[in-house]
Scaffold this active site. Structure first.
Site, PDB file in Angstrom:
ATOM      1  N   TYR A 291      -5.125   3.994  36.211  1.00  0.00           N
ATOM      2  CA  TYR A 291      -6.345   4.711  35.839  1.00  0.00           C
ATOM      3  C   TYR A 291      -6.675   5.764  36.895  1.00  0.00           C
ATOM      4  CZ  TYR A 291     -11.430   5.087  34.900  1.00  0.00           C
ATOM      5  OH  TYR A 291     -12.698   5.528  34.633  1.00  0.00           O
TER       6      TYR A 291
ATOM      7  N   ASP B 183     -21.435   3.811  31.334  1.00  0.00           N
ATOM      8  CA  ASP B 183     -21.342   4.574  32.582  1.00  0.00           C
ATOM      9  C   ASP B 183     -22.501   5.536  32.705  1.00  0.00           C
ATOM     10  OD1 ASP B 183     -20.622   5.952  34.852  1.00  0.00           O
ATOM     11  OD2 ASP B 183     -18.684   6.620  34.103  1.00  0.00           O
TER      12      ASP B 183
END
Length: 120
Positions: free
Chosen positions: A14, A38
């Site tokens: 990632y 987020d």
């Protein structure tokens, strides 16, 4: 349940893929029905198309990640990483916690950061 090694490698992939502006690899780590929160407390982003848009925007904004500590596993289906994200004119200190499904895909990402974790 995915192994601790698998989860840690997925989070390293990632970071590496995001830093290489490779949205296809980043989004490929996610299950089709995954959810991103987020930061935690904001409305969740869910589904393949929304997740692809989220990362396309992050990459277009110039986001780069630097790990602040080793990636951590768990005795369960989660792994976490503490990192700093730099975008032009902004720095955010965050901890992301990823939950994995039995196939080893991320099904939930929770980004932990708040107003005190942002530098301009």
């Amino acid at each position: 349940m995915p192994s601790q090694d698998h989860m840690k490698q997925a989070l390293q992939t990632y970071v590496d893929a995001l830093n290489a502006a490779d949205a296809v690899t980043v989004t490929g780590l996610y299950a089709d029905d995954a959810v991103i929160e987020d930061p935690v407390g904001h409305p969740p982003i869910s589904g393949r198309a929304a997740i692809e848009e989220f990362y396309a925007n992050a990459i277009a904004g110039g986001a780069k990640l630097t790990l602040d500590a080793p990636i951590r596993g768990s005795h369960g289906d989660r792994a976490a990483m503490a990192f700093t994200v730099d975008v032009p004119g902004l720095r955010v200190h965050a901890i992301d916690v990823m939950t994995f499904n039995a196939e080893g895909k991320i099904v939930r990402m929770e980004a932990h950061w708040g107003p005190d974790d942002v530098e301009t």
